[in-house]
Design an enzyme around this catalytic site. Structure first.
Site, PDB file in Angstrom:
ATOM      1  N   ARG A 122       0.632  -1.171   0.038  1.00  0.00           N
ATOM      2  CA  ARG A 122      -0.050  -0.021  -0.119  1.00  0.00           C
ATOM      3  C   ARG A 122       0.706   1.251  -0.028  1.00  0.00           C
ATOM      4  O   ARG A 122       0.587   2.338  -0.749  1.00  0.00           O
ATOM      5  CB  ARG A 122      -0.738  -0.147   1.413  1.00  0.00           C
ATOM      6  CG  ARG A 122      -1.937  -1.043   1.367  1.00  0.00           C
ATOM      7  CD  ARG A 122      -3.064  -0.794   0.187  1.00  0.00           C
ATOM      8  NE  ARG A 122      -3.950   0.354   0.558  1.00  0.00           N
ATOM      9  CZ  ARG A 122      -4.998   0.362  -0.169  1.00  0.00           C
ATOM     10  NH1 ARG A 122      -5.503  -0.572  -1.043  1.00  0.00           N
ATOM     11  NH2 ARG A 122      -5.847   1.452   0.151  1.00  0.00           N
ATOM     12  N   THR A 128      -5.523   6.506  -3.223  1.00  0.00           N
ATOM     13  CA  THR A 128      -6.412   6.014  -4.444  1.00  0.00           C
ATOM     14  C   THR A 128      -6.292   7.081  -5.440  1.00  0.00           C
ATOM     15  O   THR A 128      -6.457   6.782  -6.535  1.00  0.00           O
ATOM     16  CB  THR A 128      -7.751   6.002  -3.690  1.00  0.00           C
ATOM     17  OG1 THR A 128      -7.807   5.319  -2.586  1.00  0.00           O
ATOM     18  CG2 THR A 128      -8.662   5.499  -4.710  1.00  0.00           C
ATOM     19  N   ARG A 139       1.148   5.235  -8.028  1.00  0.00           N
ATOM     20  CA  ARG A 139       0.124   6.140  -8.611  1.00  0.00           C
ATOM     21  C   ARG A 139       0.419   7.511  -8.632  1.00  0.00           C
ATOM     22  O   ARG A 139       0.201   8.316  -9.449  1.00  0.00           O
ATOM     23  CB  ARG A 139      -0.728   5.812  -7.501  1.00  0.00           C
ATOM     24  CG  ARG A 139      -1.627   4.590  -7.700  1.00  0.00           C
ATOM     25  CD  ARG A 139      -2.884   4.415  -6.567  1.00  0.00           C
ATOM     26  NE  ARG A 139      -3.499   2.952  -6.580  1.00  0.00           N
ATOM     27  CZ  ARG A 139      -4.325   2.673  -5.762  1.00  0.00           C
ATOM     28  NH1 ARG A 139      -4.703   3.386  -4.594  1.00  0.00           N
ATOM     29  NH2 ARG A 139      -5.229   1.687  -5.865  1.00  0.00           N
ATOM     30  N   HIS A 162      -4.730  -2.494  -8.302  1.00  0.00           N
ATOM     31  CA  HIS A 162      -5.504  -2.987  -6.797  1.00  0.00           C
ATOM     32  C   HIS A 162      -4.374  -3.367  -6.109  1.00  0.00           C
ATOM     33  O   HIS A 162      -3.478  -4.069  -6.525  1.00  0.00           O
ATOM     34  CB  HIS A 162      -6.446  -3.888  -7.467  1.00  0.00           C
ATOM     35  CG  HIS A 162      -7.014  -4.276  -6.250  1.00  0.00           C
ATOM     36  ND1 HIS A 162      -7.804  -3.789  -5.062  1.00  0.00           N
ATOM     37  CD2 HIS A 162      -6.566  -5.540  -5.534  1.00  0.00           C
ATOM     38  CE1 HIS A 162      -7.927  -4.623  -4.313  1.00  0.00           C
ATOM     39  NE2 HIS A 162      -7.400  -5.608  -4.099  1.00  0.00           N
ATOM     40  N   GLU A 173      -8.974 -11.984  -0.933  1.00  0.00           N
ATOM     41  CA  GLU A 173      -9.096 -11.959  -2.311  1.00  0.00           C
ATOM     42  C   GLU A 173      -8.215 -13.031  -3.024  1.00  0.00           C
ATOM     43  O   GLU A 173      -8.358 -13.108  -4.411  1.00  0.00           O
ATOM     44  CB  GLU A 173      -8.182 -10.497  -2.602  1.00  0.00           C
ATOM     45  CG  GLU A 173      -9.228  -9.490  -2.071  1.00  0.00           C
ATOM     46  CD  GLU A 173      -8.440  -8.139  -2.182  1.00  0.00           C
ATOM     47  OE1 GLU A 173      -9.311  -7.105  -2.132  1.00  0.00           O
ATOM     48  OE2 GLU A 173      -7.325  -7.969  -2.552  1.00  0.00           O
TER      49      GLU A 173
HETATM   50  P1  ADP Z   1      -8.004   1.580  -3.213  1.00  0.00           P
HETATM   51  O1  ADP Z   1      -7.833   1.002  -4.545  1.00  0.00           O
HETATM   52  O2  ADP Z   1      -7.015   2.606  -3.100  1.00  0.00           O
HETATM   53  O3  ADP Z   1      -7.882   0.464  -2.225  1.00  0.00           O
HETATM   54  P2  ADP Z   1     -10.989   1.682  -2.790  1.00  0.00           P
HETATM   55  O4  ADP Z   1     -10.764   0.263  -2.200  1.00  0.00           O
HETATM   56  O5  ADP Z   1     -11.303   2.836  -1.707  1.00  0.00           O
HETATM   57  O6  ADP Z   1      -9.469   2.280  -3.363  1.00  0.00           O
HETATM   58  O7  ADP Z   1     -11.694   1.782  -4.117  1.00  0.00           O
HETATM   59  C1  ADP Z   1     -11.488   0.843  -5.039  1.00  0.00           C
HETATM   60  C2  ADP Z   1     -11.332   1.251  -6.442  1.00  0.00           C
HETATM   61  O8  ADP Z   1     -12.442   2.139  -6.652  1.00  0.00           O
HETATM   62  C3  ADP Z   1     -10.252   2.513  -6.485  1.00  0.00           C
HETATM   63  O9  ADP Z   1      -8.926   2.011  -6.651  1.00  0.00           O
HETATM   64  C4  ADP Z   1     -10.975   3.351  -7.807  1.00  0.00           C
HETATM   65  O10 ADP Z   1     -10.457   2.825  -8.884  1.00  0.00           O
HETATM   66  C5  ADP Z   1     -12.223   3.075  -7.515  1.00  0.00           C
HETATM   67  N1  ADP Z   1     -12.924   4.305  -6.629  1.00  0.00           N
HETATM   68  C6  ADP Z   1     -12.845   4.455  -5.391  1.00  0.00           C
HETATM   69  N2  ADP Z   1     -13.470   5.505  -4.792  1.00  0.00           N
HETATM   70  C7  ADP Z   1     -13.957   6.181  -6.001  1.00  0.00           C
HETATM   71  C8  ADP Z   1     -14.410   7.470  -6.534  1.00  0.00           C
HETATM   72  N3  ADP Z   1     -15.018   7.909  -5.408  1.00  0.00           N
HETATM   73  N4  ADP Z   1     -14.801   7.487  -7.644  1.00  0.00           N
HETATM   74  C9  ADP Z   1     -14.467   6.981  -8.821  1.00  0.00           C
HETATM   75  N5  ADP Z   1     -13.624   5.780  -8.547  1.00  0.00           N
HETATM   76  C10 ADP Z   1     -13.657   5.332  -7.282  1.00  0.00           C
HETATM   77 MG    MG Z   2      -9.327  -0.988  -1.659  1.00  0.00          MG
END
Ligand code: ADP
Ligand code: MG
Length: 204
Positions: A122, A128, A139, A162, A173
């Site tokens: 991470r 994100t 990123r 991801h 997962e």
């Molecule tokens: P991460 O991938 O950093 O763990 P999350 O688990 O919160 O983030 O969300 C999964 C994926 O969903 C993100 O990597 C992103 O591609 C998409 N995502 C999350 N929040 C949003 C948002 N508010 N608008 C658009 N896409 C989003």
């Molecule tokens: Mg996530």
């Protein structure tokens, strides 16, 4: 007995934008050079069902609520009002958009193992939203999307990767993406220098 910290595993998926940007090598390099061990890797074109399984079976309603809550926070930070009545509704819309994103082309799924692998991956991956991700993260360094632009265009935020969010997410997962036989148990020579207690065997 509790598992040794060096055995922790996490799932990483290079999303379709990462493959299309020709960043597979660059991304693998960043996890490899920190000292993580690659124990599973494959290319696949995920179906929509697979993508939904990945997000929903693992996170359930709690994940929909949380991702919706973060989105609401982002609107409010900018002085905007969320177009969604509830966090859950926003979460569902994000999951649908994610399913479309993840199943839009080939991805590379990998399992990385090492001390605190989940948190370490991470850290290297970054937060994100790429534009506000730290410099030095995958990123932050390699792409530029924002919530503002993804909202405007009504799609998922494109952030290349991801990575499992915590150990329990990783444990759920990994079996979605890998059969047991595809996960390789082997010793990597560098584990000696990273984890061996005595460092015997360097001097002749
Ligand atoms: P991460 O991938 O950093 O763990 P999350 O688990 O919160 O983030 O969300 C999964 C994926 O969903 C993100 O990597 C992103 O591609 C998409 N995502 C999350 N929040 C949003 C948002 N508010 N608008 C658009 N896409 C989003
Ligand atoms: Mg996530």
């Amino acid at each position: 007995m509790e598992q040794h910290p060096s055995k922790e595993r996490t799932l990483v998926i290079i999303k379709p934008d990462g493959v299309q940007r020709s960043l597979i090598g660059e991304i693998v390099k960043r996890y490899e050079r920190v000292g993580l061990k690659l124990i599973g890797i494959k290319m696949a074109i995920p179906t929509r069902e697979m993508a939904i399984k990945h997000y929903y079976e693992v996170g359930g309603d709690a994940w929909l609520e949380e991702v919706g809550r973060k989105a609401r926070e982002n609107y409010e930070k900018k002085g905007l009002q969320s177009p969604f009545a509830t966090n859950m509704e926003n979460g569902k819309a994000i999951m649908e958009a994610n399913a479309k994103y993840l199943s839009s082309g080939p991805v590379v799924a990998m399992i990385w193992q090492g001390n605190q692998a989940v948190a370490l991956v991470r850290k290297i991956t970054g937060s994100t939203e790429p534009l506000s991700s730290d410099v030095g993260t995958i990123r932050g360094d390699l792409t530029l999307d924002t919530y503002q632009m993804s909202d405007l265009d009504q799609r998922s935020i494109r952030n290349l990767i991801h990575a499992s969010g915590n150990v329990s997410e990783a444990e759920k997962e990994i079996p979605i993406w890998f059969e047991k036989a595809e996960i390789l148990n082997y010793t990597h020579l560098q584990e000696k220098i990273l984890y061996d207690v005595n460092l015997d065997g360097i001097l002749e």
